[in-house]
Design a protein around this motif. Structure first.
Motif, mmCIF file in Angstrom:
data_model
loop_
_atom_site.group_PDB
_atom_site.id
_atom_site.type_symbol
_atom_site.label_atom_id
_atom_site.label_comp_id
_atom_site.label_asym_id
_atom_site.label_seq_id
_atom_site.Cartn_x
_atom_site.Cartn_y
_atom_site.Cartn_z
ATOM 1 N N VAL A 1 42.725 39.382 45.737
ATOM 2 C CA VAL A 1 43.603 38.348 45.210
ATOM 3 C C VAL A 1 44.960 39.004 45.005
ATOM 4 N N VAL B 1 41.539 42.388 42.376
ATOM 5 C CA VAL B 1 42.793 41.714 42.061
ATOM 6 C C VAL B 1 43.888 42.778 42.109
ATOM 7 N N ILE C 1 35.293 41.251 44.186
ATOM 8 C CA ILE C 1 36.686 40.986 44.545
ATOM 9 C C ILE C 1 37.592 41.971 43.804
ATOM 10 N N GLN D 1 40.865 30.635 50.350
ATOM 11 C CA GLN D 1 40.160 31.834 49.888
ATOM 12 C C GLN D 1 38.886 31.455 49.122
ATOM 13 N N ILE D 2 38.963 30.440 48.306
ATOM 14 C CA ILE D 2 37.791 29.972 47.564
ATOM 15 C C ILE D 2 36.712 29.510 48.529
ATOM 16 N N VAL E 1 44.888 32.671 43.629
ATOM 17 C CA VAL E 1 43.710 32.189 44.354
ATOM 18 C C VAL E 1 44.061 30.860 45.003
ATOM 19 N N ASN E 2 43.803 30.735 46.324
ATOM 20 C CA ASN E 2 44.081 29.467 46.994
ATOM 21 C C ASN E 2 42.771 28.834 47.478
ATOM 22 N N ALA F 1 41.021 35.386 37.545
ATOM 23 C CA ALA F 1 40.780 35.050 38.951
ATOM 24 C C ALA F 1 39.301 34.742 39.179
ATOM 25 N N GLU G 1 38.326 31.377 37.661
ATOM 26 C CA GLU G 1 38.873 30.272 38.461
ATOM 27 C C GLU G 1 38.026 30.044 39.711
ATOM 28 N N ILE G 2 37.674 31.126 40.393
ATOM 29 C CA ILE G 2 36.846 31.022 41.599
ATOM 30 C C ILE G 2 35.467 30.481 41.248
ATOM 31 N N SER H 1 49.380 40.809 41.431
ATOM 32 C CA SER H 1 48.904 39.472 41.085
ATOM 33 C C SER H 1 49.321 39.101 39.660
#
Length: 95
Positions: free
Chosen positions: A23, A50, A48, A32-33, A28-29, A61, A64-65, A54
């Motif tokens: 990330v 970060v 993952i 990517q998710i 996060v877009n 992150a 959120e994912i 970021s």
């Protein structure tokens, strides 16, 4: 919801894997998710990273994912996060 024993087991399994996704400063877009969700369908666990550039922390992150794909945040340490999502049809990891 994972128990502490389940988190510990998943964390130990994740020690041997490399980070698969990063990330960056754009956060996060949705693409990517989607990629992470597809990866979790096959592998059930992902690590993952970060990047320092970021605006999000590893915890932010990962949460959120996980919220977007109905997964669980196993652990966040420094700039790394581990996410788990059980495959309901063919589970690979026994916890």
């Amino acid at each position: 919801m994972l128990t502490s024993k389940q988190r510990a087991k998943l964390g130990s399994l994740a020690n041997s894997i490399d980070s698969t996704f990063q990330v960056g400063k754009s956060g996060v877009n949705t693409e990517q998710i989607s990629q992470i969700d597809d990866y979790l369908r096959v592998h059930e666990i992902v690590k993952i990273t970060v990047l320092e550039s970021s605006l999000l922390t590893a915890r932010e992150a990962a949460e959120e994912i996980a919220e977007e794909i109905s997964a669980e945040v196993v652990k966040c340490i420094g700039s790394k996060a581990i996410i788990y999502k059980r495959n309901p049809k063919e589970p690979k990891i026994k916890i």
